[in-house]
Design a protein around this motif. Structure first.
Motif, PDB file in Angstrom:
ATOM      1  N   TYR A 154       1.927  12.645  -9.144  1.00 51.52           N
ATOM      2  CA  TYR A 154       1.117  13.825  -8.918  1.00 51.52           C
ATOM      3  C   TYR A 154       1.947  15.153  -8.905  1.00 51.52           C
ATOM      4  O   TYR A 154       1.470  16.286  -9.007  1.00 51.52           O
ATOM      5  CB  TYR A 154       0.151  13.675  -7.693  1.00 51.52           C
ATOM      6  CG  TYR A 154      -1.089  12.909  -7.997  1.00 51.52           C
ATOM      7  CD1 TYR A 154      -2.083  13.507  -8.818  1.00 51.52           C
ATOM      8  CD2 TYR A 154      -1.431  11.874  -7.519  1.00 51.52           C
ATOM      9  CE1 TYR A 154      -3.288  12.799  -9.251  1.00 51.52           C
ATOM     10  CE2 TYR A 154      -2.479  11.316  -7.820  1.00 51.52           C
ATOM     11  CZ  TYR A 154      -3.540  11.585  -8.513  1.00 51.52           C
ATOM     12  OH  TYR A 154      -4.976  11.302  -8.936  1.00 51.52           O
ATOM     13  N   GLU A 172       1.030  -1.177  -0.050  1.00 54.37           N
ATOM     14  CA  GLU A 172       0.002   0.009  -0.071  1.00 54.37           C
ATOM     15  C   GLU A 172       0.596   1.146  -0.025  1.00 54.37           C
ATOM     16  O   GLU A 172       0.556   2.314  -0.598  1.00 54.37           O
ATOM     17  CB  GLU A 172      -0.792   0.051   1.163  1.00 54.37           C
ATOM     18  CG  GLU A 172      -1.803   1.033   1.529  1.00 54.37           C
ATOM     19  CD  GLU A 172      -2.588   1.394   0.553  1.00 54.37           C
ATOM     20  OE1 GLU A 172      -3.271   2.578   0.385  1.00 54.37           O
ATOM     21  OE2 GLU A 172      -3.161   0.670  -0.376  1.00 54.37           O
ATOM     22  N   LYS A 173       1.865   1.276   0.809  1.00 59.83           N
ATOM     23  CA  LYS A 173       2.824   2.458   0.869  1.00 59.83           C
ATOM     24  C   LYS A 173       3.630   2.537  -0.309  1.00 59.83           C
ATOM     25  O   LYS A 173       3.941   3.930  -0.865  1.00 59.83           O
ATOM     26  CB  LYS A 173       3.693   2.030   1.985  1.00 59.83           C
ATOM     27  CG  LYS A 173       2.884   2.590   3.321  1.00 59.83           C
ATOM     28  CD  LYS A 173       3.931   2.119   4.646  1.00 59.83           C
ATOM     29  CE  LYS A 173       3.121   2.456   5.942  1.00 59.83           C
ATOM     30  NZ  LYS A 173       3.802   2.053   7.094  1.00 59.83           N
ATOM     31  N   ARG A 208      -6.416   2.610  -9.085  1.00 59.75           N
ATOM     32  CA  ARG A 208      -7.407   2.762  -7.767  1.00 59.75           C
ATOM     33  C   ARG A 208      -7.055   4.379  -7.043  1.00 59.75           C
ATOM     34  O   ARG A 208      -7.616   4.885  -6.475  1.00 59.75           O
ATOM     35  CB  ARG A 208      -7.543   1.672  -6.699  1.00 59.75           C
ATOM     36  CG  ARG A 208      -8.393   0.630  -7.454  1.00 59.75           C
ATOM     37  CD  ARG A 208      -8.174  -0.391  -6.413  1.00 59.75           C
ATOM     38  NE  ARG A 208      -8.295  -0.129  -4.990  1.00 59.75           N
ATOM     39  CZ  ARG A 208      -8.083  -0.919  -4.230  1.00 59.75           C
ATOM     40  NH1 ARG A 208      -7.462  -1.988  -4.314  1.00 59.75           N
ATOM     41  NH2 ARG A 208      -8.375  -0.775  -2.910  1.00 59.75           N
ATOM     42  N   ARG A 209      -5.827   4.444  -7.100  1.00 59.58           N
ATOM     43  CA  ARG A 209      -5.366   5.852  -6.547  1.00 59.58           C
ATOM     44  C   ARG A 209      -5.301   7.080  -7.529  1.00 59.58           C
ATOM     45  O   ARG A 209      -4.501   8.132  -7.334  1.00 59.58           O
ATOM     46  CB  ARG A 209      -3.827   5.583  -6.057  1.00 59.58           C
ATOM     47  CG  ARG A 209      -3.897   4.582  -4.768  1.00 59.58           C
ATOM     48  CD  ARG A 209      -2.611   3.905  -4.520  1.00 59.58           C
ATOM     49  NE  ARG A 209      -2.872   3.328  -3.302  1.00 59.58           N
ATOM     50  CZ  ARG A 209      -3.606   2.049  -3.218  1.00 59.58           C
ATOM     51  NH1 ARG A 209      -3.844   1.421  -4.460  1.00 59.58           N
ATOM     52  NH2 ARG A 209      -3.559   1.111  -2.279  1.00 59.58           N
ATOM     53  N   ALA A 257       2.222   6.978  -6.653  1.00 58.17           N
ATOM     54  CA  ALA A 257       0.980   8.017  -6.803  1.00 58.17           C
ATOM     55  C   ALA A 257       1.420   9.613  -6.754  1.00 58.17           C
ATOM     56  O   ALA A 257       1.310  10.445  -7.393  1.00 58.17           O
ATOM     57  CB  ALA A 257      -0.074   7.835  -6.216  1.00 58.17           C
ATOM     58  N   MET A 278       2.536   1.941  -3.501  1.00 58.42           N
ATOM     59  CA  MET A 278       1.626   2.522  -4.285  1.00 58.42           C
ATOM     60  C   MET A 278       1.320   3.960  -3.861  1.00 58.42           C
ATOM     61  O   MET A 278       1.206   5.117  -4.972  1.00 58.42           O
ATOM     62  CB  MET A 278       0.313   1.809  -4.151  1.00 58.42           C
ATOM     63  CG  MET A 278       0.475   0.210  -4.696  1.00 58.42           C
ATOM     64  SD  MET A 278       1.170   0.185  -6.442  1.00 58.42           S
ATOM     65  CE  MET A 278       2.586  -1.337  -6.136  1.00 58.42           C
ATOM     66  N   GLN A 279       1.045   4.318  -2.867  1.00 62.67           N
ATOM     67  CA  GLN A 279       1.023   5.591  -2.471  1.00 62.67           C
ATOM     68  C   GLN A 279       2.476   6.646  -2.836  1.00 62.67           C
ATOM     69  O   GLN A 279       1.897   7.560  -3.316  1.00 62.67           O
ATOM     70  CB  GLN A 279       0.720   5.871  -0.890  1.00 62.67           C
ATOM     71  CG  GLN A 279      -0.416   5.411  -0.565  1.00 62.67           C
ATOM     72  CD  GLN A 279      -0.597   5.284   1.124  1.00 62.67           C
ATOM     73  OE1 GLN A 279       0.601   5.269   1.807  1.00 62.67           O
ATOM     74  NE2 GLN A 279      -1.577   5.176   1.814  1.00 62.67           N
ATOM     75  N   LEU A 321      -3.990  -1.431  -8.353  1.00 67.58           N
ATOM     76  CA  LEU A 321      -3.763  -0.853  -7.390  1.00 67.58           C
ATOM     77  C   LEU A 321      -3.441   0.663  -7.517  1.00 67.58           C
ATOM     78  O   LEU A 321      -3.892   1.460  -6.856  1.00 67.58           O
ATOM     79  CB  LEU A 321      -2.573  -1.279  -6.396  1.00 67.58           C
ATOM     80  CG  LEU A 321      -2.735  -2.766  -5.800  1.00 67.58           C
ATOM     81  CD1 LEU A 321      -1.651  -3.388  -5.384  1.00 67.58           C
ATOM     82  CD2 LEU A 321      -3.809  -2.602  -4.665  1.00 67.58           C
ATOM     83  N   LEU A 322      -2.880   0.948  -8.861  1.00 65.37           N
ATOM     84  CA  LEU A 322      -2.275   2.363  -9.149  1.00 65.37           C
ATOM     85  C   LEU A 322      -3.464   3.037  -9.718  1.00 65.37           C
ATOM     86  O   LEU A 322      -3.737   4.274  -9.303  1.00 65.37           O
ATOM     87  CB  LEU A 322      -1.185   2.513 -10.043  1.00 65.37           C
ATOM     88  CG  LEU A 322       0.313   1.956  -9.441  1.00 65.37           C
ATOM     89  CD1 LEU A 322       1.320   1.850 -10.731  1.00 65.37           C
ATOM     90  CD2 LEU A 322       0.840   2.761  -8.513  1.00 65.37           C
TER      91      LEU A 322
END
Length: 294
Positions: free
Chosen positions: A53, A42-43, A114-115, A49, A45-46, A111-112
């Motif tokens: 951005y 999860e981290k 979804r972010r 992302a 992918m964050q 997963l990406l």
């Protein structure tokens, strides 16, 4: 809890790095515990992302050795390694391709997406992205050595970056499975570290980040005071030749050297077991892990 001023200070510290790397390509080799542990996944992918951005162009190359071994076990097929390389017959490479391209790659893309970032899954076979040739294993017998054919295990012959450049230009994150295509259309399973290195070099990436399961490079792994934060290419080659570096660290450092030789600006071996390791390396003054530089 962080006070508001502490949070502001963290963002201010990140600002010069956001400015420095804006619009630059960063290749991430994603593997190890960071692929298996759900919290670490999860981290990562964050982190990816966030990079996107703030204007950085991430490219992901992923591994999947443990998953391949697990699936082979489910179908009753034993896994054999020679000199650290998986013996890969026709059935095994089909399974490897299915796991890497069909499952792991698709999961990362989902997963990406979804972010809120747009990721596209690729195999090295797509648009002849990764042209490969057979890699022979080297077996040592005393002072003698011989080459052994272990099947559909490959090494990168050439990277065709046109598809990657088009995707990056149109604001997509490429996610690449390390399957190459041979001259006759055959599939080759390739070490993901080496694939990431070749892609980083071919794209002239600003950074190559290799996520691994150790803190970085040590002169002596048993002596934690021997940690090396910066390693020059000349030092790295010397440490490989004189036996200072051993085991699984050798292919990591070799991948860094190959990326630098091929055109990447900087390379880093970082601890993927540490939450938000990518952000800590890119956006903080201290950084983490070992950087291997020209």
């Amino acid at each position: 809890m962080f006070a508001a001023n502490d949070k502001a200070a963290i963002l201010v510290e990140a600002l010069p790095y956001i400015q420095e790397f804006y619009g630059k390509t960063v290749v991430i080799k994603y593997g190890g515990n960071a692929m298996i542990n759900e919290e670490l996944k999860e981290k990562v992918m964050q982190d990816v992302a966030l990079m996107k951005y703030v204007g950085i162009q991430p490219v992901i190359v992923h591994g999947g050795g443990p998953e391949i071994t697990g699936f082979l076990g489910k179908v009753g097929k034993e896994t054999e390694f020679i000199s650290g390389l998986r013996v890969t017959d026709e059935e095994t490479v089909e399974i490897a391709e299915m796991v890497l391209d069909g499952k792991i790659n698709s999961d990362i893309v989902t997963l990406l997406n979804r972010r809120g970032v747009s990721a596209v899954g690729l195999s090295g076979k797509d648009a002849n992205l990764i042209r490969a040739q057979k890699k022979l294993a080297t077996v040592y017998e005393g002072e003698e050595s011989r080459k052994v054919d272990i099947g559909y295990v490959g090494q990168v012959e050439r990277i065709d970056t046109r598809l990657l450049q088009d995707l990056i230009a149109h604001d997509y994150i490429p996610v690449i499975a390390p399957i190459g295509v041979g001259a006759d259309g055959e599939s080759y399973n390739i070490n993901a570290d080496y694939v990431a290195a070749e892609i980083a070099g071919a794209l002239g990436a600003e950074k190559l980040l290799l996520l691994t399961d150790v803190e970085g490079v040590y002169k002596d792994y048993e002596d934690k005071s021997s940690f090396i934060s910066t390693l020059t290419a000349a030092e790295a080659r010397r440490y490989i030749e004189d036996g200072t570096l051993t085991g699984g660290m050798i292919p990591k450092v070799e991948a860094c050297l190959r990326a630098l030789d091929a055109g990447a600006a900087k390379t880093h071996i970082i601890d993927g077991r540490l939450g938000h390791s990518i952000i800590l390396e890119i956006f903080t003054s201290a950084g983490i892990g070992t950087q291997v530089v020209k």
